[in-house]
Scaffold this active site. Sequence first.
Site, PDB file in Angstrom:
ATOM      1  N   GLY A 189       0.788  -1.234   0.000  1.00  0.00           N
ATOM      2  CA  GLY A 189       0.000   0.000   0.000  1.00  0.00           C
ATOM      3  C   GLY A 189       0.815   1.276   0.000  1.00  0.00           C
ATOM      4  O   GLY A 189       0.331   2.312   0.455  1.00  0.00           O
ATOM      5  N   ASN A 237       1.502   3.050  -2.544  1.00  0.00           N
ATOM      6  CA  ASN A 237       0.775   4.001  -3.402  1.00  0.00           C
ATOM      7  C   ASN A 237      -0.463   4.540  -2.688  1.00  0.00           C
ATOM      8  O   ASN A 237      -0.789   5.725  -2.811  1.00  0.00           O
ATOM      9  CB  ASN A 237       0.390   3.319  -4.722  1.00  0.00           C
ATOM     10  CG  ASN A 237       1.588   3.198  -5.647  1.00  0.00           C
ATOM     11  OD1 ASN A 237       2.017   4.184  -6.256  1.00  0.00           O
ATOM     12  ND2 ASN A 237       2.166   2.010  -5.722  1.00  0.00           N
ATOM     13  N   HIS A 295       0.190   0.205 -13.470  1.00  0.00           N
ATOM     14  CA  HIS A 295       0.912  -0.978 -13.951  1.00  0.00           C
ATOM     15  C   HIS A 295       2.397  -0.648 -14.103  1.00  0.00           C
ATOM     16  O   HIS A 295       2.748   0.381 -14.698  1.00  0.00           O
ATOM     17  CB  HIS A 295       0.337  -1.440 -15.291  1.00  0.00           C
ATOM     18  CG  HIS A 295       0.997  -2.686 -15.793  1.00  0.00           C
ATOM     19  ND1 HIS A 295       0.703  -3.937 -15.272  1.00  0.00           N
ATOM     20  CD2 HIS A 295       1.971  -2.877 -16.724  1.00  0.00           C
ATOM     21  CE1 HIS A 295       1.461  -4.842 -15.880  1.00  0.00           C
ATOM     22  NE2 HIS A 295       2.235  -4.226 -16.764  1.00  0.00           N
ATOM     23  N   SER A 315       2.670   2.898 -15.912  1.00  0.00           N
ATOM     24  CA  SER A 315       1.525   3.456 -16.635  1.00  0.00           C
ATOM     25  C   SER A 315       0.302   3.493 -15.722  1.00  0.00           C
ATOM     26  O   SER A 315       0.112   2.597 -14.906  1.00  0.00           O
ATOM     27  CB  SER A 315       1.172   2.569 -17.839  1.00  0.00           C
ATOM     28  OG  SER A 315       2.279   2.363 -18.683  1.00  0.00           O
TER      29      SER A 315
HETATM   30  C1  GRF Z   1       3.187  -1.543  -7.542  1.00  0.00           C
HETATM   31  O1  GRF Z   1       4.515  -1.726  -7.876  1.00  0.00           O
HETATM   32  C2  GRF Z   1       2.298  -1.670  -8.742  1.00  0.00           C
HETATM   33  O2  GRF Z   1       2.916  -1.293  -9.921  1.00  0.00           O
HETATM   34  C3  GRF Z   1       1.984  -3.126  -8.779  1.00  0.00           C
HETATM   35  O3  GRF Z   1       1.873  -3.485  -7.429  1.00  0.00           O
HETATM   36  C4  GRF Z   1       2.715  -2.650  -6.650  1.00  0.00           C
HETATM   37  C5  GRF Z   1       1.936  -2.109  -5.500  1.00  0.00           C
HETATM   38  O4  GRF Z   1       2.740  -1.512  -4.538  1.00  0.00           O
HETATM   39  N1  GRF Z   1       0.807  -3.390  -9.557  1.00  0.00           N
HETATM   40  P1  GRF Z   1       2.089  -0.893  -3.237  1.00  0.00           P
HETATM   41  O5  GRF Z   1       1.185  -1.958  -2.638  1.00  0.00           O
HETATM   42  O6  GRF Z   1       1.338   0.331  -3.621  1.00  0.00           O
HETATM   43  O7  GRF Z   1       3.256  -0.592  -2.320  1.00  0.00           O
END
Ligand code: GRF
Length: 232
Positions: free
Chosen positions: A22, A24, A126, A153
């Site tokens: 998490g 992001n 992604h 992306s």
């Molecule tokens: C990210 O690297 C994203 O590109 C991929 O999963 C990862 C998620 O990371 N689809 P986080 O859970 O947000 O740390």
Amino acid sequence: MSAIQSLSTKPLKVAVLVSGSGSNLQVLIDAMTSGSLPIEIVGVISNVKEAYAVTRAEQAGIATAVFSHITEGENAGKRMGIKTFERHASAQLTEWQPDLIVLAGFMRVLSADFISAAPAPMINLHPSLLPKYKGLDTHARVLESDDIHHGCSVHVVTAELDAGQVLAQALLAIKPEETAEALQARVQKLEHQILPWTILLIAQGVLDLENLPSHENANCLPALPYQLWLDS
Ligand code: GRF
């Protein structure tokens, strides 16, 4: 007051689907809390009970719903089918009524029915420069190629995996002898910039997911995807 000003006074209601750490999601929480992104995270759905993303949401006082893909009790260890997950997720989303659904590290493939019936447009983050390297292990695969650039992306979610309209991309240059782990860490820093930036464009009405700019109606906007060179 202009249309964009009036839109930006009302925060965009965002639901986030997660499976992992998490980081992001945390960027979105921080941007919401600091007021730099006009959003309200109305809830977080996880398919993994132990996902640290759930803890991050709880610590921020955001509603969470966990529909674990591994069942407990008398059916312990059995996998929850995607249709069951989708039925629960659909009911939850209908209750939260988001304006936008963000897949941020969500690792299950959703069905066409779920996507088309979702109560809001859906975007996904992604870790590759789509249309290159759809699916998993993107960093290792790009290192096996002759590509000199990599990145991430943000795209619209459609029934076909990682194939919806790409909205924005962040790019970097691959370093000689770079490992997949090091590359992943650098791409993740880009993700933390491109995801809130894209959501800002949506929240401000610059990007209208139901009426995306094309060559015919783009006015002064460049054609999609917007590409940002965020290498450092
Ligand atoms: C990210 O690297 C994203 O590109 C991929 O999963 C990862 C998620 O990371 N689809 P986080 O859970 O947000 O740390």
